[in-house]
Design a protein around this motif. Sequence first.
Motif, PDB file in Angstrom:
ATOM      1  N   SER A 140       0.856  -1.182   0.000  1.00  0.00           N
ATOM      2  CA  SER A 140       0.000   0.000   0.000  1.00  0.00           C
ATOM      3  C   SER A 140       0.896   1.237   0.000  1.00  0.00           C
ATOM      4  N   LYS A 141       0.327   2.395  -0.305  1.00  0.00           N
ATOM      5  CA  LYS A 141       1.102   3.631  -0.256  1.00  0.00           C
ATOM      6  C   LYS A 141       1.652   3.870   1.144  1.00  0.00           C
ATOM      7  N   GLU A 142       0.842   3.569   2.149  1.00  0.00           N
ATOM      8  CA  GLU A 142       1.274   3.773   3.537  1.00  0.00           C
ATOM      9  C   GLU A 142       2.458   2.874   3.882  1.00  0.00           C
ATOM     10  N   GLN A 143       2.460   1.661   3.370  1.00  0.00           N
ATOM     11  CA  GLN A 143       3.572   0.745   3.633  1.00  0.00           C
ATOM     12  C   GLN A 143       4.864   1.223   2.977  1.00  0.00           C
ATOM     13  N   LEU A 144       4.766   1.805   1.783  1.00  0.00           N
ATOM     14  CA  LEU A 144       5.967   2.305   1.094  1.00  0.00           C
ATOM     15  C   LEU A 144       6.681   3.370   1.918  1.00  0.00           C
ATOM     16  N   ALA A 145       5.924   4.131   2.697  1.00  0.00           N
ATOM     17  CA  ALA A 145       6.519   5.198   3.507  1.00  0.00           C
ATOM     18  C   ALA A 145       7.411   4.656   4.616  1.00  0.00           C
ATOM     19  N   ASN A 146       7.369   3.352   4.884  1.00  0.00           N
ATOM     20  CA  ASN A 146       8.218   2.755   5.920  1.00  0.00           C
ATOM     21  C   ASN A 146       9.647   2.527   5.449  1.00  0.00           C
ATOM     22  N   TYR A 147       9.884   2.641   4.134  1.00  0.00           N
ATOM     23  CA  TYR A 147      11.212   2.339   3.606  1.00  0.00           C
ATOM     24  C   TYR A 147      12.124   3.564   3.649  1.00  0.00           C
ATOM     25  N   ALA A 148      13.390   3.301   3.869  1.00  0.00           N
ATOM     26  CA  ALA A 148      14.378   4.362   4.076  1.00  0.00           C
ATOM     27  C   ALA A 148      14.366   5.370   2.931  1.00  0.00           C
ATOM     28  N   GLU A 149      14.447   6.635   3.300  1.00  0.00           N
ATOM     29  CA  GLU A 149      14.538   7.790   2.397  1.00  0.00           C
ATOM     30  C   GLU A 149      13.240   8.146   1.680  1.00  0.00           C
ATOM     31  N   VAL A 150      12.175   7.354   1.864  1.00  0.00           N
ATOM     32  CA  VAL A 150      10.881   7.697   1.261  1.00  0.00           C
ATOM     33  C   VAL A 150      10.208   8.721   2.168  1.00  0.00           C
ATOM     34  N   THR A 151      10.133   9.978   1.721  1.00  0.00           N
ATOM     35  CA  THR A 151       9.659  11.067   2.568  1.00  0.00           C
ATOM     36  C   THR A 151       8.639  11.941   1.851  1.00  0.00           C
ATOM     37  N   GLY A 160       5.480  12.359   1.240  1.00  0.00           N
ATOM     38  CA  GLY A 160       4.461  11.980   0.270  1.00  0.00           C
ATOM     39  C   GLY A 160       4.967  11.318  -0.989  1.00  0.00           C
ATOM     40  N   MET A 161       6.288  11.049  -1.069  1.00  0.00           N
ATOM     41  CA  MET A 161       6.824  10.403  -2.272  1.00  0.00           C
ATOM     42  C   MET A 161       6.249   9.008  -2.472  1.00  0.00           C
ATOM     43  N   GLU A 162       5.765   8.391  -1.383  1.00  0.00           N
ATOM     44  CA  GLU A 162       5.162   7.069  -1.520  1.00  0.00           C
ATOM     45  C   GLU A 162       3.951   7.122  -2.455  1.00  0.00           C
ATOM     46  N   ASN A 163       3.217   8.235  -2.430  1.00  0.00           N
ATOM     47  CA  ASN A 163       2.049   8.379  -3.308  1.00  0.00           C
ATOM     48  C   ASN A 163       2.467   8.493  -4.778  1.00  0.00           C
ATOM     49  N   ALA A 164       3.466   9.338  -5.020  1.00  0.00           N
ATOM     50  CA  ALA A 164       3.944   9.527  -6.390  1.00  0.00           C
ATOM     51  C   ALA A 164       4.529   8.229  -6.950  1.00  0.00           C
ATOM     52  N   ILE A 165       5.288   7.514  -6.123  1.00  0.00           N
ATOM     53  CA  ILE A 165       5.919   6.261  -6.558  1.00  0.00           C
ATOM     54  C   ILE A 165       4.862   5.217  -6.902  1.00  0.00           C
ATOM     55  N   TRP A 166       3.874   5.051  -6.022  1.00  0.00           N
ATOM     56  CA  TRP A 166       2.839   4.032  -6.247  1.00  0.00           C
ATOM     57  C   TRP A 166       2.002   4.381  -7.474  1.00  0.00           C
ATOM     58  N   ASN A 167       1.597   5.636  -7.568  1.00  0.00           N
ATOM     59  CA  ASN A 167       0.748   6.045  -8.700  1.00  0.00           C
ATOM     60  C   ASN A 167       1.463   5.875 -10.038  1.00  0.00           C
ATOM     61  N   ALA A 168       2.763   6.218 -10.083  1.00  0.00           N
ATOM     62  CA  ALA A 168       3.522   6.087 -11.328  1.00  0.00           C
ATOM     63  C   ALA A 168       3.739   4.619 -11.685  1.00  0.00           C
ATOM     64  N   ALA A 169       3.935   3.770 -10.671  1.00  0.00           N
ATOM     65  CA  ALA A 169       4.139   2.339 -10.927  1.00  0.00           C
ATOM     66  C   ALA A 169       2.894   1.708 -11.541  1.00  0.00           C
ATOM     67  N   VAL A 170       1.725   2.207 -11.186  1.00  0.00           N
ATOM     68  CA  VAL A 170       0.478   1.699 -11.772  1.00  0.00           C
ATOM     69  C   VAL A 170       0.440   1.975 -13.271  1.00  0.00           C
ATOM     70  N   LYS A 171       0.921   3.167 -13.665  1.00  0.00           N
ATOM     71  CA  LYS A 171       0.757   3.626 -15.050  1.00  0.00           C
ATOM     72  C   LYS A 171       1.909   3.259 -15.982  1.00  0.00           C
ATOM     73  N   CYS A 172       3.136   3.171 -15.457  1.00  0.00           N
ATOM     74  CA  CYS A 172       4.325   3.166 -16.331  1.00  0.00           C
ATOM     75  C   CYS A 172       4.856   1.757 -16.582  1.00  0.00           C
TER      76      CYS A 172
END
Length: 403
Positions: A263-274, A276-288
């Motif tokens: 989930s987007k919330e889970q991505l925020a647990n990883y180092a250096e993800v700060t 709101g970047m978890e939202n951008a990363i997840w959304n882009a992974a869906v599309k690209c």
Amino acid sequence: MKATGIVVEYNPFHNGHLHHLNQSRQKTNCEVVIAVMSGNFLQRGEPALVDKWSRTKMALKAGVDIVIELPYAFATAQATDFAKGAILLLDAMKCESFCFGSEEGTLNAFQHTYSLLSSKKEEYNTAISNFMKQGVSYPKALNEAYKLVSLESTQPLLDLTQPNNILGYHYLEATKLFNTSIQPETIQRIVANYHEDAQVDETIASATGIRKLILDNQHLEEVQKFLPESSFQQLTEWTNTHHTFGSWDRFWPLLRFTILRHSKEQLANYAEVTEGMENAIWNAAVKCEQFETFMHTIKSKRYTWTRIQRMLTHIFTGFTWEQLAEVNFPTYLRPLGMSKNGQTYLNSIKKDLQLPLVSRVAASKDPLLQMDIKAANLYYAGLQSTISHQMIGSDYSTKPIIY
């Protein structure tokens, strides 16, 4: 025996690295050269072109005496922590000196810059914070703050827009902050700048330019003149065996899967993800469907390409903020390989080492080392070739290379 240290990635080992190695030996008048080398993931947040064992062979065949692995937690860190880990390992290996390549080429400006920033630390940090609040990237904020505090200086200072100068500054900083006895030296970087494409009329090119040629063309003939023969042979052996090279383009299907299974919330647990970047990363992974498209989708003026890639590296390997918070200093010495000369040196200092020497990883439960093993396994999984899948778990059985 007098030892000097160098900090390397060798991705891959090329003629510029050979120049640095030979000049380091000459400038420090040493008998042993010890390289602290990143493992399978690198400081710019990307998989290595070939694995750490192949790069160790390149180093030993070119004349390095001992290769020590820089643990994942430091190898994939920002410049300050990358330098700290490397310098403390070289100090633990009883190096009298270390030698780094720089655009500056002389030590004087490094010393003056360190004195300036030490004396204006509070002013410097406040300026960085203010620039960050304006929405610029951290490296740009550093540079703007540096310009501000150096306005009145009459001493020669570093150009801290240059990547090797930046790393060199942090190496010097680490020797002073941690009261090491290791003496710094620097040599001039020659011909190719850090990010330059390879030039057809030269025999020295940046590792970035060499990798671009290899990854774009998937054959080695165009880069042969930029490499020592031993490196070219090692790359040839690798491609004949694996039929592919490490890159995010290659790893993208698994990286994309890893992002989307969270989930987007889970991505925020990883180092250096700060921030709101978890939202951008997840959304882009869906599309690209392609990594390059994905990166251009989430790139912003606040985050450099390198910073984003480090986030992705930690998501891919499962390295969390909690784990990062527990990392302070290197806790072991892991030799990946050594020459006969290096073996003699290591035997002479073994009883005086203040960190445990790890040659059999199965015997150690050190969490930093366990992260190295996990990262190695995921690297081989990411390559997606028959032979690389067979190498998952090989860190437990691979002994240091004796050359």
